[in-house]
Scaffold this active site. Structure first.
Site, PDB file in Angstrom:
ATOM      1  N   GLU A 173       0.548  -1.339  -0.054  1.00  0.00           N
ATOM      2  CA  GLU A 173       0.031  -0.310  -0.124  1.00  0.00           C
ATOM      3  C   GLU A 173       0.996   1.628   0.226  1.00  0.00           C
ATOM      4  O   GLU A 173       0.849   1.776   0.775  1.00  0.00           O
ATOM      5  CB  GLU A 173      -1.021  -0.350   1.083  1.00  0.00           C
ATOM      6  CG  GLU A 173      -1.748  -1.239   1.340  1.00  0.00           C
ATOM      7  CD  GLU A 173      -3.273  -0.940   1.750  1.00  0.00           C
ATOM      8  OE1 GLU A 173      -2.667  -0.499   2.881  1.00  0.00           O
ATOM      9  OE2 GLU A 173      -4.332  -1.882   1.903  1.00  0.00           O
ATOM     10  N   GLU A 292      -5.548  -8.712  -0.764  1.00  0.00           N
ATOM     11  CA  GLU A 292      -6.618  -8.021   0.844  1.00  0.00           C
ATOM     12  C   GLU A 292      -7.792  -7.946   0.427  1.00  0.00           C
ATOM     13  O   GLU A 292      -8.441  -6.800  -0.551  1.00  0.00           O
ATOM     14  CB  GLU A 292      -5.971  -6.526   1.535  1.00  0.00           C
ATOM     15  CG  GLU A 292      -4.250  -6.930   2.379  1.00  0.00           C
ATOM     16  CD  GLU A 292      -3.908  -5.672   3.151  1.00  0.00           C
ATOM     17  OE1 GLU A 292      -5.400  -5.230   3.653  1.00  0.00           O
ATOM     18  OE2 GLU A 292      -2.705  -5.148   3.285  1.00  0.00           O
TER      19      GLU A 292
HETATM   20  O1  AHR Z   1      -5.697  -5.551   7.107  1.00  0.00           O
HETATM   21  C1  AHR Z   1      -5.423  -4.661   7.712  1.00  0.00           C
HETATM   22  C2  AHR Z   1      -4.679  -3.907   7.071  1.00  0.00           C
HETATM   23  O2  AHR Z   1      -5.283  -2.965   6.480  1.00  0.00           O
HETATM   24  C3  AHR Z   1      -3.208  -4.134   6.243  1.00  0.00           C
HETATM   25  O3  AHR Z   1      -2.226  -4.144   7.575  1.00  0.00           O
HETATM   26  C4  AHR Z   1      -2.759  -2.918   5.539  1.00  0.00           C
HETATM   27  O4  AHR Z   1      -1.831  -2.746   4.278  1.00  0.00           O
HETATM   28  C5  AHR Z   1      -4.537  -2.445   5.311  1.00  0.00           C
HETATM   29  O5  AHR Z   1      -4.660  -1.401   5.536  1.00  0.00           O
END
Ligand code: AHR
Length: 505
Positions: A173, A292
């Protein structure tokens, strides 16, 4: 009851089912690692301190690949802190989650856990506070066979054989201003390209993931992917996508339509990547690592924040999931499967305790949240190829996404086994859907097994005390007659129906 239909044909193939669609994510965050997968002293702990009850549930969940060690955590992480004798490892501040990291678990421990869990490792390198050299060092420790300082250090630490990790994430990210070492697309694209080039020089055959947007709502969404891919196109295989969904303001209708947003997100990233490929006159196709995704009640976290207490393994974002959340998770898996031609990897975030399908109590039991079930069933039943299903249904009005189809569905076909599995969601909060599915071209089929989750209280949950309050049941209405599968899908429900050759044939 309203009606809806699908038409399946063995010739309408999207792509093979990819096992990596059923990935997950273990971050050094909250209680995912400590008291999640790892709890020496727990009654089920094995010789390495891993909870056997959790390992059993991970295998039951059907997870194929696990991204590690972060997440926002990785952007300030020194991988070497987690190597060598545990008593000598430094305690560090983790800026991402305001916790103390003891480093009792590092890559060697995680690799041991991954072997026991029978999952592939997807390893993230730190491109927040670190760069090319540290990524190369981590790679040397993890994958170089022997005869160099870091590969021999790994051997001295007990791992004679290299870990053979194929998938590396180039940071996490990096478009997010919250990220330690946040960068512009140009800064990140250059660093990712050079890191990728160096890693490829060190070892051929790696699969590298460039950071895409941390959500499709980011102001830089699209422009970020375009610029990063212009700079990295020849060096990377995948671009990442992250998305979290939640029900806000009691708006169940929009929440149930979360898959519409995921479809649009994937289609937009594919279009952007292909536009870059066209500009570069490249025949190569970049695929998506949706590394994610999940339901996350982020608005609750925003009001609490990670806190200022810098303690070890404090509980963070331990969302308790209800039936509607599980229906949405089932729908998001449908969206990922439907895009199997371009989504190469997907990781539900996260695996244990932190917005997770598996919950644990320190010193106590482990249990399945509602969202465990659609994941486990889809992972178990999706085989062969994904079919285009041509769904037809009525629509309903949503605040967030306009008019949305009531039915969401996909299907897989395993020609060798002679099996077809239909995965479907009824997004209506009021009416059942009478689903009819044309099966011409498959020969004789009958229902082998079926599962439905939903149809009752959409807000029912599983708890430590009642871990099986929400369980999938069989969808009694599912039957095949004259080449047509019919089934009644209750309101706010997810279902899976596996069809096979009649037992007498
Ligand atoms: O999954 C929780 C968080 O969400 C992770 O660390 C991050 O990559 C995202 O913003």
């Amino acid at each position: 009851m309203t009606s809806a239909s699908l038409h399946l044909d063995p010739a309408f193939v999207v792509a093979p089912v990819r096992r990596r669609t059923f990935g997950s994510f273990v971050e050094h965050m909250g209680r995912c690692v400590y008291t999640g997968i790892y709890e020496p002293g727990h009654t089920t702990a094995d010789v390495d301190g891993f909870r056997a009850d959790v390992l059993d549930l991970v295998r039951e969940l059907g997870v194929s690949v696990v991204r590690y060690p972060g997440g926002n955590f990785v952007s300030g992480y020194r991988w070497e802190d987690g190597t060598g004798p545990v008593g000598d490892r430094p305690v560090r501040r983790d800026l991402a989650w305001h916790t103390l990291e003891t480093n009792a678990v590092g890559i060697d421990e995680f690799a041991r856990w991954a072997a026991k869990a029978e999952v592939e490792i997807m390893y993230s390198v730190n491109l927040g506070t670190r760069g090319v050299q540290e990524a190369l060092d981590a790679h040397e420790y993890i994958n170089h066979p022997r005869g160099t300082a870091l590969s021999d250090l790994r051997r001295a630490n007990g791992a004679e054989e290299p870990y053979g990790v194929r998938l590396f994430c180039l940071g996490n990210e990096m478009d997010g201003p919250w990220q330690t070492g946040h960068k512009t697309a140009h800064e990140y694209g250059r660093l990712a390209a050079e890191t990728a080039r160096a890693l490829r020089t060190a070892e051929s055959g790696l699969e590298l993931v460039a950071c895409g947007s941390s959500s499709s709502a980011m102001p830089t969404f699209g422009a970020w992917e375009s610029e990063v891919l212009e700079l990295t196109y020849d060096q990377v295989d995948h671009i990442s996508a992250h998305a979290y969904y939640e029900q806000t303001d009691g708006d169940l209708g929009s929440f149930l339509a979360s898959g519409v947003n995921m479809d649009h997100f994937i289609d937009s990233v594919v279009a952007t990547a292909d536009a870059v490929g066209a500009r570069l006159k490249s025949p190569k196709r970049i695929t998506i690592s949706f590394d994610e995704w999940n339901v996350w009640y982020q608005s609750r976290f925003e009001s609490q924040g990670p806190g200022e207490d810098w303690s070890v393994a404090k509980p963070l974002i331990e969302d308790q999931y209800n039936v509607a959340d599980a229906v949405v998770v089932g729908g998001l898996l449908i969206s990922l499967l439907r895009h199997s031609d371009r989504v190469a990897v997907a990781c539900q975030a996260q695996l244990v305790n932190v917005i997770a399908p598996i919950m644990t109590e320190p010193g106590g039991p482990a249990w399945r949240q509602t969202i465990f079930h659609p994941f486990a069933i889809t992972s178990r039943l999706a085989h062969g190829v994904v079919l285009r299903v041509e769904p037809r249904s009525g629509t309903y009005a949503t605040t967030r996404y306009g008019e949305v189809p009531l039915l969401d569905a996909t299907a897989t076909y395993d020609e060798q086994a002679g099996e077809v599995t239909v995965f479907a969601v009824n997004r209506s909060s009021e009416d059942a859907l009478e689903l009819s599915t044309g099966l011409s071209g498959f020969g004789d089929l009958e229902v082998v097994e079926s599962f439905v989750l939903g149809g009752g209280d959409p807000y029912a949950v599983n708890t430590r005390e009642q871990p099986d309050a929400v369980l999938p049941t069989s969808l009694a209405s599912a039957r095949v007659l004259d080449g047509t599968l019919t089934a009644d899908l209750p309101p706010v429900s997810w279902c899976a129906i596996r069809l096979g050759r009649p037992s007498s044939s």
